[in-house]
Design an enzyme around this catalytic site. Structure first.
Site, PDB file in Angstrom:
ATOM      1  N   TYR A 151      -5.612   5.533  -8.883  1.00  0.00           N
ATOM      2  CA  TYR A 151      -6.767   4.735  -8.473  1.00  0.00           C
ATOM      3  C   TYR A 151      -8.030   5.183  -9.202  1.00  0.00           C
ATOM      4  CZ  TYR A 151      -4.036   2.647  -4.728  1.00  0.00           C
ATOM      5  OH  TYR A 151      -3.097   1.941  -4.031  1.00  0.00           O
ATOM      6  N   CYS A 202       0.825  -1.212   0.000  1.00  0.00           N
ATOM      7  CA  CYS A 202       0.000   0.000   0.000  1.00  0.00           C
ATOM      8  C   CYS A 202       0.860   1.265   0.000  1.00  0.00           C
ATOM      9  CB  CYS A 202      -0.901  -0.026   1.239  1.00  0.00           C
ATOM     10  SG  CYS A 202      -1.782   1.515   1.539  1.00  0.00           S
TER      11      CYS A 202
END
Length: 322
Positions: free
Chosen positions: A195, A63
């Protein structure tokens, strides 16, 4: 990530993350603040005093948001002050897991939980919201202090100076307004922009996100050419590290997996050299785990990669000489 409603796990988190075809990231829920003496933080939050061994980070090596916190923890010399648990890179229907059958996945070293959502409900049994990393946990009160990476890195930057590197300030007061402005642009168009491109539900939403992403990368390339070697001159600060965690993943996953393929990072001479300089900063390379990064993205999003095959390339070495 995963989603909880009133303490109950939901597996349809993605359906709650899009609006008019665009990916919309939900705000973090836990926003308390650690200060050196437990006084109020910048928005009035407080009551958590810094102390060695009291706080624990839950992170994923895959992440980029969690990666920020590991970098600042390392740079500030806090490895022995704030402990860490690392989740498994595969994120399935129950979200981040503490399985240990992958290199450097530690499991939950505090409570032996099986999934990250168990940590959230330990802090708040009726929690409603997304389950994400990083999480900054207080061992003393057994609760989540904060799960917003941008705030966690500022706490690590200043609250623990009695035990870490007080000489290193990644958010210098004289530059704060300029850092905040650049952070906002980079977050919208680059950090979250990849994203928005990858999880878009419509061609229009995808095209808009990709266009903004590369327009911003072009501006950053020009900025570094005009005044590098870092975003604000001679030394890196918070803004550089927030950008770095996206750049280091760009060619390995975002270019192909999220279809951000107008250019590669390697096609930007200034950004590529800049990312390498940051990578070579002492303590940073050890926080970069390409095996976690690629395994997570290519196996955890079946809607984007149905067979879950992890590509062998690109061959990536941020220490090589072109």
């Amino acid at each position: 990530m995963s989603l909880m409603i009133d303490g109950q796990l939901r597996t349809d988190w993605m359906s709650h993350e899009t609006k008019h075809g665009e990916f919309v990231r939900k705000d973090s829920q836990f926003r308390n603040w650690i200060t050196a003496d437990g006084s109020a933080g910048p928005s009035g939050e407080g009551g958590f005093a810094a102390a060695p061994g009291r706080y624990h980070l839950y992170v994923s090596h895959a992440c980029p948001w969690a990666h920020r916190t590991l970098i600042v923890r390392s740079l500030k010399g806090l490895d022995d002050v704030v402990s860490v648990s690392v989740v498994h890179p595969y994120m399935g229907p129950e979200g981040w897991s503490f399985a240990t059958d992958f290199p450097d996945a530690t499991g939950d070293t505090l409570y032996g939980a099986a999934f990250m959502h168990e940590i959230y409900t330990r802090a708040e049994p009726h929690y409603s919201g997304i389950v994400t990393v990083p999480v900054l946990w207080d061992r003393e009160r057994e609760t989540i202090v904060n799960n917003e990476s941008s705030e966690i890195i500022r706490m690590l930057n200043s609250a623990f100076d009695a035990w870490g590197r007080a000489d290193l300030d990644l958010y210098p007061e004289a530059l704060r307004a300029d850092i905040d402005r650049l952070n906002a642009e980079v977050y919208d168009n680059v950090n979250n922009g990849v994203y928005r491109a990858g999880f878009a539900d419509t061609q229009t939403a995808h095209a808009g996100a990709v266009t903004r992403l590369f327009a911003t990368l072009n501006k950053l390339e020009e900025r570094l050419a005009a005044g590098g070697p870092y975003l604000f001159g001679a030394t890196p600060n918070e803004a550089d590290w927030r950008l770095f965690t996206t750049l280091v993943r760009f060619d390995a996953v975002y270019h192909e997996h999220f279809k951000c393929n107008l250019c590669r990072l390697i096609d930007y001479p200034q950004l590529r050299a800049y990312a390498r300089r940051l990578y070579e900063t002492p303590g940073v390379a050890a926080t970069v785990h390409f095996d976690h990064i690629k395994h997570h993205y290519y196996t955890s999003h079946p809607e984007l990669n149905p067979r879950g095959l992890v590509p062998l390339g690109p061959a990536e070495d941020f220490t090589c000489v072109d």
